[in-house]
Design an enzyme around this catalytic site. Structure first.
Site, PDB file in Angstrom:
ATOM      1  N   HIS A 239      70.677 -52.619 -69.313  1.00  0.00           N
ATOM      2  CA  HIS A 239      69.299 -52.970 -69.162  1.00  0.00           C
ATOM      3  C   HIS A 239      68.729 -53.861 -70.201  1.00  0.00           C
ATOM      4  CE1 HIS A 239      69.504 -48.529 -68.700  1.00  0.00           C
ATOM      5  NE2 HIS A 239      68.377 -48.663 -67.720  1.00  0.00           N
TER       6      HIS A 239
ATOM      7  N   ASP B 267      68.568 -52.751 -73.863  1.00  0.00           N
ATOM      8  CA  ASP B 267      69.764 -52.348 -74.609  1.00  0.00           C
ATOM      9  C   ASP B 267      70.235 -53.336 -75.417  1.00  0.00           C
ATOM     10  OD1 ASP B 267      69.387 -50.268 -72.595  1.00  0.00           O
ATOM     11  OD2 ASP B 267      71.027 -50.978 -71.433  1.00  0.00           O
TER      12      ASP B 267
ATOM     13  N   GLU C  29      67.949 -46.141 -57.602  1.00  0.00           N
ATOM     14  CA  GLU C  29      68.456 -44.989 -58.103  1.00  0.00           C
ATOM     15  C   GLU C  29      67.721 -43.883 -57.990  1.00  0.00           C
ATOM     16  OE1 GLU C  29      70.829 -45.341 -61.836  1.00  0.00           O
ATOM     17  OE2 GLU C  29      70.393 -43.375 -62.273  1.00  0.00           O
TER      18      GLU C  29
ATOM     19  N   GLU D  20      73.613 -40.751 -58.884  1.00  0.00           N
ATOM     20  CA  GLU D  20      74.050 -40.306 -60.117  1.00  0.00           C
ATOM     21  C   GLU D  20      74.370 -38.742 -59.896  1.00  0.00           C
ATOM     22  OE1 GLU D  20      72.366 -41.589 -63.766  1.00  0.00           O
ATOM     23  OE2 GLU D  20      72.338 -39.598 -64.496  1.00  0.00           O
TER      24      GLU D  20
ATOM     25  N   HIS E  10      71.531 -36.339 -61.374  1.00  0.00           N
ATOM     26  CA  HIS E  10      70.333 -36.374 -60.382  1.00  0.00           C
ATOM     27  C   HIS E  10      70.515 -35.911 -59.254  1.00  0.00           C
ATOM     28  CE1 HIS E  10      69.139 -40.671 -62.552  1.00  0.00           C
ATOM     29  NE2 HIS E  10      69.491 -39.998 -63.275  1.00  0.00           N
TER      30      HIS E  10
ATOM     31  N   ASP F 248      76.694 -43.452 -60.323  1.00  0.00           N
ATOM     32  CA  ASP F 248      76.738 -43.389 -61.966  1.00  0.00           C
ATOM     33  C   ASP F 248      77.284 -42.087 -62.053  1.00  0.00           C
ATOM     34  OD1 ASP F 248      75.265 -45.394 -62.481  1.00  0.00           O
ATOM     35  OD2 ASP F 248      73.283 -44.466 -63.225  1.00  0.00           O
TER      36      ASP F 248
ATOM     37  N   ASP G 116      68.519 -33.285 -67.664  1.00  0.00           N
ATOM     38  CA  ASP G 116      69.675 -34.359 -67.289  1.00  0.00           C
ATOM     39  C   ASP G 116      70.342 -34.794 -68.501  1.00  0.00           C
ATOM     40  OD1 ASP G 116      70.614 -36.572 -66.198  1.00  0.00           O
ATOM     41  OD2 ASP G 116      69.118 -37.928 -66.267  1.00  0.00           O
TER      42      ASP G 116
ATOM     43  N   ASP H 221      73.718 -35.823 -68.858  1.00  0.00           N
ATOM     44  CA  ASP H 221      74.248 -37.075 -69.044  1.00  0.00           C
ATOM     45  C   ASP H 221      75.600 -36.856 -69.640  1.00  0.00           C
ATOM     46  OD1 ASP H 221      72.596 -38.553 -67.294  1.00  0.00           O
ATOM     47  OD2 ASP H 221      71.739 -39.501 -68.924  1.00  0.00           O
TER      48      ASP H 221
ATOM     49  N   ASP I 109      77.358 -43.341 -66.602  1.00  0.00           N
ATOM     50  CA  ASP I 109      75.868 -43.294 -67.211  1.00  0.00           C
ATOM     51  C   ASP I 109      76.055 -41.804 -68.058  1.00  0.00           C
ATOM     52  OD1 ASP I 109      73.323 -43.329 -67.844  1.00  0.00           O
ATOM     53  OD2 ASP I 109      72.519 -43.351 -65.660  1.00  0.00           O
TER      54      ASP I 109
END
Ligand code: 3MF
Ligand code: MG
Length: 433
Positions: free
Chosen positions: A99, A102, A230, A266, A269, A294, A305, A307, A337
């Site tokens: 992004h 980032d 997404e 993802e 998700h 992802d 979430d 991750d 991700d």
């Protein structure tokens, strides 16, 4: 070279019995599976945000990591880029994703923020001349800054819509310049906290127009990559408009974008939406909108979430089975991700997390390829639907309801229940994972 990964050698394939924990035991990039190298099947990407920008915070506590690039100067951003490309090279990953937020500090104005982004994009471009790592996708962070607290495209304030549109333009330019293969939109705060203050129809229309502008701009600048949305059902907002693959498909149809936009699915998700990962992938391939994944996992108990890096080979195998069945990735790939646990402080933890995840995915893909090559699963499915190949069944689909009723009465149609064989098929899968 920075000193960050001092003492860590480039990770290579050492085979299942190789020494040390920073070696690939299953991911041999050159191994050919179903006529294609594993590297070209899996198309791994490192996610810049979790690996380099996230500081280890959770809802109950702040930063746990100490990284020499944490700060908001351009010098910090350049050091971060140096370390990021060192990780890409150590791992030998073919791709990364980022992004805008980032990679560059936020400036005092839109113009300064854009200049900061462009300067880092120049840094990336120079690094990519010598690194083998390419850009899988770029995206805009339209959810962290407080200006986006009530959404970006769906914001009640048109100035926020404008700011978001301008930002996405700069991120599409950056992605295009770096040869990105996709551009992703995740509707971070495109949803609502309460219907009491929300005009749902208006917000959906704003989002539809926003996405159309993205598609128009893609064609205007000649970006050949894929636009990906997404899906996620909730978090951070209570209800997100991109709930799951089915919802996104309905949205794309409603705004005439189903031929232009695909999905980035993802694992975590999918779980939050009450689906399995393979369900979301199978639905996207069936609807012709599958783009990329992802790859991570959510904790099945916590309900949010988390991750985490993937570590469940049978689950990953079922996901890749759906992907391979549909012909594999085109512009998409496997983006991690995923973030470390906040106690995993060491640079070696960051390397090990990716090494383990790449091995899990390689095992999953190899198992999926074997399932596909064996063909028994596909045969069982084909056998289950064989009745539909009878000429009368095909004719029936073109007949009206009352003609079918006549047929059932005159031919005395009387269906005989047959086994779905679920346990036998699960046992069959177990031979491969
Ligand atoms: C949030 C996500 C996002 C998206 C990213 C790109 C921060 O749950 O998964 O990561 O992947 O914004 O779309
Ligand atoms: Mg994601």
């Amino acid at each position: 070279m920075t000193a960050f990964f001092d003492g860590i050698a480039p990770v290579t394939y050492k085979g299942p019995d190789g020494d040390g924990d920073l070696a690939y035991r299953h991911y041999d990039p050159d191994r050919v599976v179903l006529g294609k190298r594993l590297e070209d099947h899996l198309r791994f990407a490192v996610a810049y945000w979790h690996s380099f920008a996230w500081q280890g915070g959770d809802p109950f506590g702040g930063q746990t990591f100490e990284r020499p690039w944490f700060g908001d100067t351009m010098e910090d951003a350049r050091l971060k880029a140096d370390v990021a490309f060192e990780l890409f090279d150590l791992l030998g990953v073919p791709f990364f994703c980022f992004h805008d937020a980032d990679v560059r500090p936020e400036g005092a104005s839109f113009a300064e923020t854009t200049r900061n982004l462009e300067e880092i994009v120049d840094v990336f471009a120079r690094k990519m001349e010598t690194s083998a790592t390419r850009l899988l996708w770029g995206t805009a962070n339209l959810f962290s800054h407080r200006r986006y607290m009530a959404g970006a495209a769906t914001n009640p304030d048109p100035e926020v819509f404008a700011y978001a549109a301008a930002t996405v333009k700069t991120c599409m330019d950056a992605t295009h310049r770096l040869g990105g293969e996709n551009y992703v939109l995740w509707g971070g705060r495109e949803g609502y906290e309460t219907l009491l203050n929300t005009d749902l129809k208006r917000e959906m229309d704003q989002m539809g127009r926003f996405l159309s502008m993205v598609v128009e701009y893609k064609h205007k600048i000649g970006f050949a990559g894929t636009i990906l949305v997404e899906p996620k059902p909730q978090e951070p907002t209570k209800h997100q408009y991109d709930h799951d693959v089915a919802t996104v498909y309905g949205f794309l149809k409603a705004y005439g974008l189903e031929g232009e936009v695909k999905v980035n699915i993802e694992q975590g998700h999918a779980i939050l939406a009450g689906h399995s990962f393979e369900h979301e992938i199978a639905l996207a391939t069936a609807l012709g909108v599958f783009g990329s994944i992802d790859m991570n996992r959510n904790d099945y108990q916590s309900g949010w979430d988390t991750d985490q890096f993937p570590n469940n080979v049978p689950e990953v195998a079922l996901a890749y089975y759906e992907i391979l069945k549909a012909g594999g990735f085109t512009t998409g790939g496997t983006n991690f991700d995923a973030k470390l646990r906040r106690q995993s402080l060491d640079p070696a933890d960051l390397v090990a997390a990716h090494v383990g995840a790449m091995d899990v995915c390689a095992r999953g893909l190899i198992a999926a390829a074997a399932m596909l090559a064996d063909g028994s699963l596909a045969e069982a499915v084909a056998a289950r639907y064989r009745g539909w190949q009878m000429p009368w069944a095909e004719r029936m689909l073109a007949s009206p309801l009352d003609a079918i009723a006549d047929l059932v009465a005159t031919e005395n149609v009387s269906p005989r229940p047959v086994s779905g064989q679920q346990e036998r098929l699960e046992n069959l899968v177990n031979r491969f994972v």
